[in-house]
Structures are given as structure tokens and as C-alpha cells.
Design a protein around this motif. Structure first.
Motif, mmCIF file in Angstrom:
data_model
loop_
_atom_site.group_PDB
_atom_site.id
_atom_site.type_symbol
_atom_site.label_atom_id
_atom_site.label_comp_id
_atom_site.label_asym_id
_atom_site.label_seq_id
_atom_site.Cartn_x
_atom_site.Cartn_y
_atom_site.Cartn_z
ATOM 1 N N LEU A 139 2.728 64.173 55.144
ATOM 2 C CA LEU A 139 3.137 65.548 55.389
ATOM 3 C C LEU A 139 1.933 66.367 55.846
ATOM 4 O O LEU A 139 0.809 66.121 55.430
ATOM 5 C CB LEU A 139 3.706 66.154 54.110
ATOM 6 N N CYS A 140 2.202 67.320 56.706
ATOM 7 C CA CYS A 140 1.127 68.168 57.211
ATOM 8 C C CYS A 140 1.437 69.624 56.880
ATOM 9 O O CYS A 140 2.461 70.163 57.288
ATOM 10 C CB CYS A 140 0.988 68.010 58.719
ATOM 11 N N PHE A 141 0.538 70.244 56.102
ATOM 12 C CA PHE A 141 0.675 71.646 55.738
ATOM 13 C C PHE A 141 -0.546 72.397 56.240
ATOM 14 O O PHE A 141 -1.664 72.112 55.812
ATOM 15 C CB PHE A 141 0.787 71.811 54.215
ATOM 16 N N ASP A 142 -0.339 73.321 57.155
ATOM 17 C CA ASP A 142 -1.428 74.153 57.655
ATOM 18 C C ASP A 142 -2.607 73.327 58.182
ATOM 19 O O ASP A 142 -3.763 73.679 57.994
ATOM 20 C CB ASP A 142 -1.888 75.115 56.556
ATOM 21 N N GLY A 143 -2.312 72.191 58.798
ATOM 22 C CA GLY A 143 -3.363 71.356 59.377
ATOM 23 C C GLY A 143 -3.969 70.343 58.434
ATOM 24 O O GLY A 143 -4.756 69.506 58.847
ATOM 25 N N TYR A 144 -3.619 70.400 57.154
ATOM 26 C CA TYR A 144 -4.148 69.444 56.179
ATOM 27 C C TYR A 144 -3.094 68.384 55.895
ATOM 28 O O TYR A 144 -1.983 68.706 55.480
ATOM 29 C CB TYR A 144 -4.534 70.146 54.868
ATOM 30 N N TYR A 145 -3.453 67.139 56.108
ATOM 31 C CA TYR A 145 -2.512 66.051 55.877
ATOM 32 C C TYR A 145 -2.528 65.620 54.419
ATOM 33 O O TYR A 145 -3.589 65.479 53.821
ATOM 34 C CB TYR A 145 -2.855 64.843 56.757
ATOM 35 N N ARG A 146 -1.354 65.435 53.877
ATOM 36 C CA ARG A 146 -1.219 64.902 52.524
ATOM 37 C C ARG A 146 -1.163 63.389 52.672
ATOM 38 O O ARG A 146 -0.163 62.832 53.142
ATOM 39 C CB ARG A 146 0.058 65.444 51.891
ATOM 40 N N ARG A 147 -2.227 62.711 52.319
ATOM 41 C CA ARG A 147 -2.386 61.279 52.568
ATOM 42 C C ARG A 147 -1.342 60.439 51.829
ATOM 43 O O ARG A 147 -0.978 60.744 50.706
ATOM 44 C CB ARG A 147 -3.791 60.818 52.173
ATOM 45 N N ALA A 148 -0.908 59.386 52.477
ATOM 46 C CA ALA A 148 0.113 58.493 51.929
ATOM 47 C C ALA A 148 -0.548 57.395 51.093
ATOM 48 O O ALA A 148 -0.430 56.210 51.386
ATOM 49 C CB ALA A 148 0.933 57.889 53.061
ATOM 50 N N LYS A 149 -1.259 57.811 50.054
ATOM 51 C CA LYS A 149 -2.037 56.867 49.239
ATOM 52 C C LYS A 149 -1.173 55.894 48.454
ATOM 53 O O LYS A 149 -1.683 54.913 47.932
ATOM 54 C CB LYS A 149 -2.940 57.632 48.284
ATOM 55 N N SER A 150 0.116 56.151 48.356
ATOM 56 C CA SER A 150 0.987 55.223 47.634
ATOM 57 C C SER A 150 1.284 53.964 48.444
ATOM 58 O O SER A 150 1.764 52.973 47.899
ATOM 59 C CB SER A 150 2.295 55.912 47.261
ATOM 60 N N MET A 151 0.977 54.001 49.743
ATOM 61 C CA MET A 151 1.203 52.817 50.579
ATOM 62 C C MET A 151 0.124 51.781 50.302
ATOM 63 O O MET A 151 -1.065 52.051 50.491
ATOM 64 C CB MET A 151 1.191 53.184 52.065
ATOM 65 N N GLU A 152 0.542 50.608 49.869
ATOM 66 C CA GLU A 152 -0.403 49.529 49.614
ATOM 67 C C GLU A 152 -0.628 48.677 50.856
ATOM 68 O O GLU A 152 -1.648 48.019 50.979
ATOM 69 C CB GLU A 152 0.095 48.653 48.467
ATOM 70 N N ARG A 153 0.338 48.698 51.772
ATOM 71 C CA ARG A 153 0.256 47.908 53.003
ATOM 72 C C ARG A 153 0.676 48.760 54.192
ATOM 73 O O ARG A 153 1.479 49.673 54.067
ATOM 74 C CB ARG A 153 1.164 46.687 52.937
ATOM 75 N N CYS A 154 0.141 48.420 55.347
ATOM 76 C CA CYS A 154 0.544 49.088 56.579
ATOM 77 C C CYS A 154 2.001 48.721 56.866
ATOM 78 O O CYS A 154 2.349 47.530 56.844
ATOM 79 C CB CYS A 154 -0.348 48.632 57.732
ATOM 80 N N PRO A 155 2.856 49.712 57.142
ATOM 81 C CA PRO A 155 4.263 49.406 57.415
ATOM 82 C C PRO A 155 4.473 48.723 58.769
ATOM 83 O O PRO A 155 5.546 48.199 59.029
ATOM 84 C CB PRO A 155 4.935 50.775 57.385
ATOM 85 N N TYR A 156 3.456 48.708 59.605
ATOM 86 C CA TYR A 156 3.581 48.129 60.944
ATOM 87 C C TYR A 156 3.075 46.694 61.029
ATOM 88 O O TYR A 156 3.723 45.848 61.622
ATOM 89 C CB TYR A 156 2.840 49.001 61.963
ATOM 90 N N CYS A 157 1.902 46.408 60.432
ATOM 91 C CA CYS A 157 1.331 45.060 60.561
ATOM 92 C C CYS A 157 1.193 44.337 59.223
ATOM 93 O O CYS A 157 0.899 43.149 59.197
ATOM 94 C CB CYS A 157 -0.024 45.113 61.260
ATOM 95 N N GLY A 158 1.375 45.045 58.106
ATOM 96 C CA GLY A 158 1.310 44.405 56.797
ATOM 97 C C GLY A 158 -0.072 44.320 56.182
ATOM 98 O O GLY A 158 -0.249 43.748 55.108
#
Length: 87
Positions: free
Chosen positions: A54-73
Motif C-alpha cells: 500500500l502507498c500512503f502519501d508516497g510512503y510504501y507499506r512494505r509487504a514483509k509478510s511475504m516469505e517468497r516472491c509471488p512471481y519466481c518463488g
């Protein structure tokens, strides 16, 4: 039997070794590419996680809960990004 491998056996063995190496590489955590004012990126395939952050006022809320890349694994390591923000 002469002890020589047929070409198909040699090719099959080469594919097996390549597959095993790819599994080792993808399971070794790599640091996520993080830059200010930009979405995070996978260190292997370089694809953006923009749709997961999510992006709020130019600051991205990082998706730190992702353990793997959804594209390449690729296994992701968010620890370095945490250390930079601890200051």
C-alpha cells in the motif's frame, strides 16, 4: 556394457543437477531491493511488489509478510531493510 553413458542418460543427469542447483538457489534467502519512494523488488526476477504494498502519501507499506516472491518463488529476506529503518 562398456561403462559409457548414453547421450540421453548424460542429458538427464545434467538436467537433474541443474534442477537441484536451482532449488538450492531459490531456497537461499536474498535481500529484497528497497528504495525510498519506490515499491520493493525481488532480488532475483526484479519484479515489483507494487500490487502487494500500500502507498500512503508516497510512503510504501512494505509487504514483509511475504516469505517468497509471488512471481519466481525466491525466498525473501527483509531483515536488511528492517536494520536500515531502525536508525
Amino acid at each position: 556394457m562398456t561403462g559409457r553413458l548414453s547421450q540421453s542418460q548424460t542429458t538427464e543427469d545434467a538436467y537433474r543437477r541443474s534442477y537441484e542447483q536451482a532449488l538450492k538457489d531459490i531456497n537461499k534467502p536474498m535481500s529484497v531491493v528497497v528504495k525510498n519512494w519506490s515499491p520493493s523488488r525481488c532480488p532475483r526476477c526484479k519484479r515489483s511488489f507494487e500490487s502487494f504494498e500500500l502507498c500512503f502519501d508516497g510512503y510504501y507499506r512494505r509487504a514483509k509478510s511475504m516469505e517468497r516472491c509471488p512471481y519466481c518463488g525466491q525466498t525473501l529476506d527483509w531483515q536488511e531493510e528492517d536494520e536500515n529503518n531502525a536508525i
